[in-house]
Design a protein around this motif. Sequence first.
Motif, PDB file in Angstrom:
ATOM      1  N   LEU A  89       0.724  -1.267  -0.211  1.00 27.21           N
ATOM      2  CA  LEU A  89      -0.091   0.068   0.005  1.00 27.21           C
ATOM      3  C   LEU A  89       0.951   1.233  -0.116  1.00 27.21           C
ATOM      4  O   LEU A  89       0.727   2.290  -0.709  1.00 27.21           O
ATOM      5  CB  LEU A  89      -1.071  -0.148   1.189  1.00 27.21           C
ATOM      6  N   ALA A  90       2.005   1.121   0.886  1.00 27.32           N
ATOM      7  CA  ALA A  90       2.830   2.357   0.801  1.00 27.32           C
ATOM      8  C   ALA A  90       3.311   2.639  -0.491  1.00 27.32           C
ATOM      9  O   ALA A  90       3.449   3.859  -0.923  1.00 27.32           O
ATOM     10  CB  ALA A  90       3.876   2.158   1.947  1.00 27.32           C
ATOM     11  N   GLN A  91       3.815   1.686  -1.034  1.00 29.60           N
ATOM     12  CA  GLN A  91       4.448   1.775  -2.439  1.00 29.60           C
ATOM     13  C   GLN A  91       3.540   2.476  -3.473  1.00 29.60           C
ATOM     14  O   GLN A  91       3.807   3.558  -4.291  1.00 29.60           O
ATOM     15  CB  GLN A  91       4.985   0.638  -3.050  1.00 29.60           C
ATOM     16  N   ALA A  92       2.285   1.809  -3.443  1.00 29.64           N
ATOM     17  CA  ALA A  92       1.237   2.193  -4.354  1.00 29.64           C
ATOM     18  C   ALA A  92       0.929   3.767  -4.009  1.00 29.64           C
ATOM     19  O   ALA A  92       0.383   4.507  -5.155  1.00 29.64           O
ATOM     20  CB  ALA A  92       0.040   1.260  -4.334  1.00 29.64           C
ATOM     21  N   ALA A 132      -6.980   6.475  -1.223  1.00 30.01           N
ATOM     22  CA  ALA A 132      -8.088   5.907  -1.956  1.00 30.01           C
ATOM     23  C   ALA A 132      -7.572   5.194  -3.507  1.00 30.01           C
ATOM     24  O   ALA A 132      -8.119   4.477  -3.844  1.00 30.01           O
ATOM     25  CB  ALA A 132      -9.019   6.886  -2.166  1.00 30.01           C
ATOM     26  N   GLU A 133      -6.892   6.068  -3.950  1.00 31.57           N
ATOM     27  CA  GLU A 133      -6.422   5.779  -5.325  1.00 31.57           C
ATOM     28  C   GLU A 133      -5.896   4.337  -5.478  1.00 31.57           C
ATOM     29  O   GLU A 133      -5.800   3.562  -6.101  1.00 31.57           O
ATOM     30  CB  GLU A 133      -5.463   6.925  -6.055  1.00 31.57           C
ATOM     31  N   ALA A 134      -4.778   4.250  -4.545  1.00 30.32           N
ATOM     32  CA  ALA A 134      -4.125   2.982  -4.201  1.00 30.32           C
ATOM     33  C   ALA A 134      -5.070   1.815  -3.765  1.00 30.32           C
ATOM     34  O   ALA A 134      -4.639   0.734  -4.076  1.00 30.32           O
ATOM     35  CB  ALA A 134      -2.971   3.167  -3.309  1.00 30.32           C
ATOM     36  N   LEU A 135      -6.276   2.055  -3.132  1.00 24.09           N
ATOM     37  CA  LEU A 135      -6.966   0.936  -2.829  1.00 24.09           C
ATOM     38  C   LEU A 135      -8.072   0.929  -3.686  1.00 24.09           C
ATOM     39  O   LEU A 135      -8.862  -0.178  -3.330  1.00 24.09           O
ATOM     40  CB  LEU A 135      -7.471   1.458  -1.320  1.00 24.09           C
ATOM     41  N   GLY A 136      -8.192   1.521  -4.645  1.00 21.30           N
ATOM     42  CA  GLY A 136      -9.250   1.093  -5.546  1.00 21.30           C
ATOM     43  C   GLY A 136     -10.651   2.268  -5.417  1.00 21.30           C
ATOM     44  O   GLY A 136     -10.927   2.724  -6.795  1.00 21.30           O
ATOM     45  N   PRO A 137     -11.242   2.541  -4.460  1.00 24.22           N
ATOM     46  CA  PRO A 137     -12.624   3.127  -4.333  1.00 24.22           C
ATOM     47  C   PRO A 137     -12.176   4.739  -4.410  1.00 24.22           C
ATOM     48  O   PRO A 137     -11.094   5.252  -4.429  1.00 24.22           O
ATOM     49  CB  PRO A 137     -12.813   2.960  -3.145  1.00 24.22           C
ATOM     50  N   ARG A 138     -13.066   5.570  -4.929  1.00 24.59           N
ATOM     51  CA  ARG A 138     -13.149   6.759  -5.022  1.00 24.59           C
ATOM     52  C   ARG A 138     -13.182   7.535  -3.572  1.00 24.59           C
ATOM     53  O   ARG A 138     -14.276   6.928  -2.974  1.00 24.59           O
ATOM     54  CB  ARG A 138     -14.343   7.356  -6.046  1.00 24.59           C
ATOM     55  N   LEU A 139     -12.599   8.689  -3.272  1.00 26.53           N
ATOM     56  CA  LEU A 139     -12.626   9.024  -1.837  1.00 26.53           C
ATOM     57  C   LEU A 139     -14.205  10.056  -2.113  1.00 26.53           C
ATOM     58  O   LEU A 139     -14.252  10.521  -2.936  1.00 26.53           O
ATOM     59  CB  LEU A 139     -11.501   9.971  -1.711  1.00 26.53           C
TER      60      LEU A 139
END
Length: 97
Positions: A49-52, A79-86
């Motif tokens: 996650l940190a890298q993304a 949010a961008e790294a995890l997929g969903p829109r904030l």
Amino acid sequence: MKQSWSDLRAEALSSPEARESYDATRIRFELGSAVRERREALGMTQAQLAQAAGLRQPAVARFEAGGTMPTLPLLERLAEALGPRLQVGFETLDRAG
């Protein structure tokens, strides 16, 4: 007479400063928990996650533990790294946590 936990908590939170601190801590904890749950659901490590998100792993660990109050740009990166829109919004007080 011995006070109950809820009475002690209510007394401690009766000052505006204590209530503000409690609310800030609750928000940090809830945001960190949401990120951790999403990361784990995706099978990602904190390092991934940190890298993304362009962060370092210790920063992700602190955030997930509720140790830092994030900025909106940081939340957007996560949010961008995890997929969903904030999504940022307001809730009426009767629905807020």
